[in-house]
Design a protein around this motif. Structure first.
Motif, PDB file in Angstrom:
ATOM      1  N   SER A   1      70.070  10.305  21.540  1.00  0.00           N
ATOM      2  CA  SER A   1      68.774  10.924  21.285  1.00  0.00           C
ATOM      3  C   SER A   1      67.704   9.843  21.304  1.00  0.00           C
ATOM      4  O   SER A   1      67.740   8.923  20.491  1.00  0.00           O
ATOM      5  CB  SER A   1      68.812  11.634  19.924  1.00  0.00           C
ATOM      6  N   LYS A   2      66.750   9.950  22.234  1.00  0.00           N
ATOM      7  CA  LYS A   2      65.716   8.925  22.373  1.00  0.00           C
ATOM      8  C   LYS A   2      64.356   9.574  22.585  1.00  0.00           C
ATOM      9  O   LYS A   2      64.201  10.455  23.429  1.00  0.00           O
ATOM     10  CB  LYS A   2      66.041   8.000  23.555  1.00  0.00           C
ATOM     11  N   TYR A   3      63.370   9.117  21.803  1.00  0.00           N
ATOM     12  CA  TYR A   3      62.004   9.623  21.890  1.00  0.00           C
ATOM     13  C   TYR A   3      61.022   8.466  22.044  1.00  0.00           C
ATOM     14  O   TYR A   3      61.360   7.304  21.792  1.00  0.00           O
ATOM     15  CB  TYR A   3      61.658  10.437  20.640  1.00  0.00           C
ATOM     16  N   ASP A   4      59.813   8.782  22.421  1.00  0.00           N
ATOM     17  CA  ASP A   4      58.781   7.758  22.584  1.00  0.00           C
ATOM     18  C   ASP A   4      58.491   7.055  21.262  1.00  0.00           C
ATOM     19  O   ASP A   4      58.538   7.663  20.181  1.00  0.00           O
ATOM     20  CB  ASP A   4      57.486   8.385  23.101  1.00  0.00           C
ATOM     21  N   LEU A   5      58.155   5.767  21.347  1.00  0.00           N
ATOM     22  CA  LEU A   5      57.702   5.036  20.173  1.00  0.00           C
ATOM     23  C   LEU A   5      56.454   5.705  19.610  1.00  0.00           C
ATOM     24  O   LEU A   5      55.536   6.060  20.343  1.00  0.00           O
ATOM     25  CB  LEU A   5      57.397   3.587  20.547  1.00  0.00           C
TER      26      LEU A   5
END
Length: 253
Positions: free
Chosen positions: A7-11
């Motif tokens: 699971s990866k989202y924008d900083l």
């Protein structure tokens, strides 16, 4: 069956704090050693643009409020379908394993289910139903397809004897589709648990500072098909050693 996701989202985005990664491997058998899955199941689906990742992006986008609302619609819809097909009454379940995009979502989901079924909603009732299912997810973070089964592993590892007890499962995917089904914990399951190895896998992770996290988050591999080694960092038994000719190269650690 293997469920594995990152699971990866924008900083700086609302989803950043929920990021996580996990994989679960399960053997599905006619003679299960841990949990026997039962008919019927309840299904819900709807066209809801709550979470998506365009082909031109490496990180997902999410409408937080819409996503929570969609999830709760799915809880209600799957339960309605499940009971109409002759499933267990709510009181027959010992615990509930929910898909957990973040740990508090399981809390919200079970409160919604209790309300929908006309039951009294208090913290004690919610904790009895989901308390042991959130232990691992609270540490790991969001693991998408693996999260409901991480919840099951957490429940089996941490709860008292669950033999012959009914467990509820809520599987959810944004967009949206969901399924509610039940399983019964089989006798002798505790002798086959891998609780120690699960806890060791979590405890051997290493803390990093924020600067290192930013560096890892923003890293991307070149796409020209060249040879690119990967530093030895993993604590697991296998690691990604590098890329070569557009292929991932794996090796024992």
């Amino acid at each position: 069956m293997i469920a594995s996701d990152v699971s990866k989202y924008d900083l700086g985005s609302p989803g950043e704090a929920t990021q996580g990664a996990a994989a679960v491997a399960m053997l599905v058998s006619a003679d299960p050693a841990l949990v026997r899955i039962e008919d019927p199941s309840g299904i819900f689906t709807a066209d809801i643009m709550d979470f998506w990742r365009p082909n031109y992006r490496t990180t997902a986008l999410v409408d937080g409020r819409e996503s929570i609302s969609a999830y709760l619609q799915a809880v209600e819809g799957t339960w309605k379908d499940y009971t109409e097909r002759g499933g267990h009454d709510l009181d027959e379940f010992r615990a509930f394993c929910y898909h957990q995009p973040f740990t508090k979502m399981a809390n919200k989901a079970h409160r919604h289910l209790l309300n929908y079924c006309g039951h009294e909603v208090d913290e004690a009732a919610v904790n009895r139903a989901i308390g042991h299912t959130t232990t691992y997810n609270a540490v790991i973070g969001n693991s998408y397809t693996a999260s409901m089964y991480v919840a099951l592993a957490s429940l089996l590892d941490n709860a008292d004897d669950l033999t012959d007890q009914a467990i509820g499962f809520l599987s959810y995917g944004s967009g949206a589709v969901a399924e509610f089904f039940a399983g019964t914990v089989v006798p002798g399951y505790r002798a086959l648990l891998r609780s120690r190895s699960h806890r060791e896998a979590i405890s051997r992770r290493q803390d990093i500072d924020y600067a290192r996290y930013r560096e890892i988050h923003e890293h991307s591999f070149p796409v020209d098909g060249g040879d690119y080694p990967v530093p030895r960092e993993t604590t697991g038994p296998f690691r990604l050693a590098g890329l070569s000719g557009h292929k991932r190269i794996y090796e024992p650690r």
